[in-house]
Write a protein that holds these residues in place. Structure first.
Motif, PDB file in Angstrom:
ATOM      1  N   ALA A  70      -4.285  15.329  -0.809  1.00 20.79           N
ATOM      2  CA  ALA A  70      -5.243  14.139  -0.230  1.00 20.79           C
ATOM      3  C   ALA A  70      -5.080  13.338   0.120  1.00 20.79           C
ATOM      4  CB  ALA A  70      -6.953  14.862  -0.619  1.00 20.79           C
ATOM      5  N   ASN A  71      -4.087  12.494  -0.522  1.00 17.03           N
ATOM      6  CA  ASN A  71      -3.674  11.185  -0.884  1.00 17.03           C
ATOM      7  C   ASN A  71      -2.574  10.926   0.046  1.00 17.03           C
ATOM      8  OD1 ASN A  71      -4.998   9.593  -2.325  1.00 17.03           O
ATOM      9  ND2 ASN A  71      -4.297  10.357  -4.716  1.00 17.03           N
ATOM     10  N   GLN A  72      -2.292  11.867   0.302  1.00 15.22           N
ATOM     11  CA  GLN A  72      -0.949  11.586   1.809  1.00 15.22           C
ATOM     12  C   GLN A  72      -1.730  12.147   3.155  1.00 15.22           C
ATOM     13  OE1 GLN A  72       1.888  10.644   1.240  1.00 15.22           O
ATOM     14  NE2 GLN A  72       1.408  10.423  -0.537  1.00 15.22           N
ATOM     15  N   ILE A  73      -1.707  13.011   3.042  1.00 14.31           N
ATOM     16  CA  ILE A  73      -3.430  12.934   4.067  1.00 14.31           C
ATOM     17  C   ILE A  73      -3.881  11.694   4.509  1.00 14.31           C
ATOM     18  CG2 ILE A  73      -5.248  14.163   5.576  1.00 14.31           C
ATOM     19  CD1 ILE A  73      -4.981  16.678   3.948  1.00 14.31           C
ATOM     20  N   ILE A  74      -4.535  11.184   3.955  1.00 14.76           N
ATOM     21  CA  ILE A  74      -5.596   9.515   4.204  1.00 14.76           C
ATOM     22  C   ILE A  74      -4.293   8.894   4.390  1.00 14.76           C
ATOM     23  CG2 ILE A  74      -6.767   7.782   2.923  1.00 14.76           C
ATOM     24  CD1 ILE A  74      -7.663  10.322   1.191  1.00 14.76           C
ATOM     25  N   LEU A 118       5.379  -1.149   9.812  1.00 16.55           N
ATOM     26  CA  LEU A 118       3.938  -1.750   9.935  1.00 16.55           C
ATOM     27  C   LEU A 118       4.024  -2.610   8.414  1.00 16.55           C
ATOM     28  CD1 LEU A 118       1.617   1.213  10.491  1.00 16.55           C
ATOM     29  CD2 LEU A 118       1.875  -0.855  12.041  1.00 16.55           C
ATOM     30  N   ASP A 119       5.106  -3.016   7.903  1.00 14.42           N
ATOM     31  CA  ASP A 119       4.847  -4.037   6.566  1.00 14.42           C
ATOM     32  C   ASP A 119       4.411  -3.794   5.585  1.00 14.42           C
ATOM     33  OD1 ASP A 119       6.428  -5.942   5.798  1.00 14.42           O
ATOM     34  OD2 ASP A 119       5.483  -7.525   6.452  1.00 14.42           O
ATOM     35  N   TYR A 120       4.440  -2.823   5.894  1.00  8.84           N
ATOM     36  CA  TYR A 120       3.353  -1.718   3.928  1.00  8.84           C
ATOM     37  C   TYR A 120       1.715  -2.140   3.992  1.00  8.84           C
ATOM     38  CZ  TYR A 120       8.433  -1.026   3.511  1.00  8.84           C
ATOM     39  OH  TYR A 120      10.087  -0.044   3.416  1.00  8.84           O
ATOM     40  N   PRO A 121       1.252  -2.335   5.437  1.00  6.55           N
ATOM     41  CA  PRO A 121      -0.612  -2.280   5.042  1.00  6.55           C
ATOM     42  C   PRO A 121      -0.888  -1.902   3.759  1.00  6.55           C
ATOM     43  CG  PRO A 121       0.481  -1.090   6.317  1.00  6.55           C
ATOM     44  CD  PRO A 121       1.370  -1.047   6.191  1.00  6.55           C
ATOM     45  N   GLY A 127     -11.167  -1.259   6.243  1.00  9.92           N
ATOM     46  CA  GLY A 127     -10.778  -2.161   4.754  1.00  9.92           C
ATOM     47  C   GLY A 127     -10.587  -0.867   3.993  1.00  9.92           C
ATOM     48  N   ASP A 128     -10.235  -0.126   4.798  1.00 12.87           N
ATOM     49  CA  ASP A 128     -10.082   1.310   3.305  1.00 12.87           C
ATOM     50  C   ASP A 128      -8.721   0.891   2.849  1.00 12.87           C
ATOM     51  OD1 ASP A 128     -12.797   2.654   3.493  1.00 12.87           O
ATOM     52  OD2 ASP A 128     -12.300   3.100   5.139  1.00 12.87           O
ATOM     53  N   PRO A 129      -8.457   0.691   1.539  1.00 11.38           N
ATOM     54  CA  PRO A 129      -6.857   0.697   0.779  1.00 11.38           C
ATOM     55  C   PRO A 129      -5.836   1.763   1.489  1.00 11.38           C
ATOM     56  CG  PRO A 129      -8.551   1.573  -1.209  1.00 11.38           C
ATOM     57  CD  PRO A 129      -9.059   1.561   0.243  1.00 11.38           C
ATOM     58  N   ILE A 130      -4.395   2.029   1.709  1.00 12.27           N
ATOM     59  CA  ILE A 130      -3.778   2.088   2.047  1.00 12.27           C
ATOM     60  C   ILE A 130      -3.169   2.757   1.062  1.00 12.27           C
ATOM     61  CG2 ILE A 130      -1.607   3.466   3.418  1.00 12.27           C
ATOM     62  CD1 ILE A 130      -2.946   1.626   5.372  1.00 12.27           C
ATOM     63  N   PRO A 131      -2.933   4.232   0.490  1.00 17.97           N
ATOM     64  CA  PRO A 131      -2.224   4.471  -0.399  1.00 17.97           C
ATOM     65  C   PRO A 131      -0.822   4.948   0.059  1.00 17.97           C
ATOM     66  CG  PRO A 131      -3.987   5.929  -0.078  1.00 17.97           C
ATOM     67  CD  PRO A 131      -4.343   5.624   1.053  1.00 17.97           C
ATOM     68  N   ASP A 132       0.063   4.077  -1.362  1.00  9.82           N
ATOM     69  CA  ASP A 132       1.659   4.244  -1.379  1.00  9.82           C
ATOM     70  C   ASP A 132       2.239   5.461  -0.978  1.00  9.82           C
ATOM     71  OD1 ASP A 132       2.038   4.888  -3.520  1.00  9.82           O
ATOM     72  OD2 ASP A 132       1.792   3.231  -4.248  1.00  9.82           O
ATOM     73  N   GLU A 138      -4.296  -0.491  -3.852  1.00 10.08           N
ATOM     74  CA  GLU A 138      -5.055  -1.363  -4.025  1.00 10.08           C
ATOM     75  C   GLU A 138      -6.559  -0.895  -4.895  1.00 10.08           C
ATOM     76  OE1 GLU A 138      -5.190  -6.287  -2.902  1.00 10.08           O
ATOM     77  OE2 GLU A 138      -3.929  -5.081  -1.534  1.00 10.08           O
ATOM     78  N   VAL A 139      -6.947  -1.251  -5.538  1.00  8.43           N
ATOM     79  CA  VAL A 139      -8.757  -1.333  -6.004  1.00  8.43           C
ATOM     80  C   VAL A 139      -8.587  -2.367  -4.867  1.00  8.43           C
ATOM     81  CG1 VAL A 139     -10.270  -1.433  -7.588  1.00  8.43           C
ATOM     82  CG2 VAL A 139      -7.533  -0.126  -7.732  1.00  8.43           C
ATOM     83  N   ILE A 140     -10.304  -2.460  -4.055  1.00  6.58           N
ATOM     84  CA  ILE A 140     -10.825  -3.433  -3.593  1.00  6.58           C
ATOM     85  C   ILE A 140     -12.172  -4.521  -4.225  1.00  6.58           C
ATOM     86  CG2 ILE A 140     -11.813  -4.058  -1.950  1.00  6.58           C
ATOM     87  CD1 ILE A 140      -9.507  -2.496  -0.328  1.00  6.58           C
ATOM     88  N   ASN A 141     -12.463  -5.227  -4.750  1.00  6.75           N
ATOM     89  CA  ASN A 141     -13.475  -5.416  -5.466  1.00  6.75           C
ATOM     90  C   ASN A 141     -14.401  -5.459  -4.463  1.00  6.75           C
ATOM     91  OD1 ASN A 141     -12.850  -5.386  -8.033  1.00  6.75           O
ATOM     92  ND2 ASN A 141     -11.302  -7.426  -8.061  1.00  6.75           N
TER      93      ASN A 141
END
Length: 218
Positions: A70-74, A118-121, A127-132, A138-141
């Motif tokens: 799931a993380n790789q699809i996202i 894309l220089d590792y966005p 605004g949703d975090p992108i899994p590596d 990154e957890v966004i507060n």
């Protein structure tokens, strides 16, 4: 290798499940806009591939392998959204449906090269975090606008609804990621809000407020 249908179910379960709680067949059916019997058939296939744990009449949850998938699809979906906006001049309301198609590309090298290009966005255009590549992100507060009180201020860091209608509404009022918003008044009667946005006063419904994430200024 997984089919497009399998990946769509994996992503749906991932977004529905809360920690280790089981997701009901009916919940998945509503998310996928299909019949419960079709969901049951797919859950059995995912269980056979060790991508989900399926308990008849109770529901399903992703296995560790399912979560990784799931993380790789996202990751692919959100990287393609960044690429479409930054490199091909798509607007943020146009990218979701295209990325839904591109997220099923299987070449790991292509996705890794896209990430590098894309220089590792860290975040997608909404605004949703992108899994590596390892599934870490990154957890966004962030806090929903609907949870704020009079006088609270923050910057827009994400949206829940990524439909064209909602994003066009935000564009109409020049609201984008980074826009500073202040709560001037919250109406107790219907939970609508009067906001200060771009030096102007703007009234929004609870539905709008339920779909905007802000990083609060301390």
């Amino acid at each position: 290798m997984h089919s497009v249908s399998e990946e769509n179910y994996i992503k749906a379960i991932f977004h529905l499940q809360d920690d280790l709680a089981l997701v009901s067949t009916n919940e998945i059916a509503r998310r996928m806009n299909t019949k419960a019997s079709s969901v049951t058939d797919m859950l059995k296939k995912l269980a056979d591939k060790n991508l989900a744990e399926y308990i008849p009449y109770k529901g399903a949850r992703l296995t560790e392998n399912g979560v990784k998938c799931a993380n790789q699809i996202i990751r692919k979906h959100r990287l393609w959204e960044v690429f479409l906006v930054e490199k091909l001049d798509f607007s943020w309301d146009e990218v979701h449906e295209v990325a839904e198609q591109l997220e099923h590309i299987q070449s790991q090298k292509l996705i890794d090269q896209l990430d590098k290009h894309l220089d590792y966005p860290k975040k997608d255009p909404h605004g949703d975090p992108i899994p590596d590549s390892n599934g870490n992100y990154e957890v966004i507060n962030k806090t929903l606008l609907s949870q704020l009180k009079n006088g609270d201020k923050g910057a827009l860091v994400g949206v829940i609804d990524t439909s064209s209608n909602f994003l066009n509404y935000l564009d109409k009022h020049s609201i984008q990621l980074g826009t500073q918003i202040e709560v001037l008044e919250r109406e107790d009667f219907d939970n609508s809000f009067t906001l200060q946005v771009n030096s102007k006063s703007l009234q929004v419904s609870q539905l709008i407020a339920d779909n905007l994430y802000l990083k609060i200024f301390k």
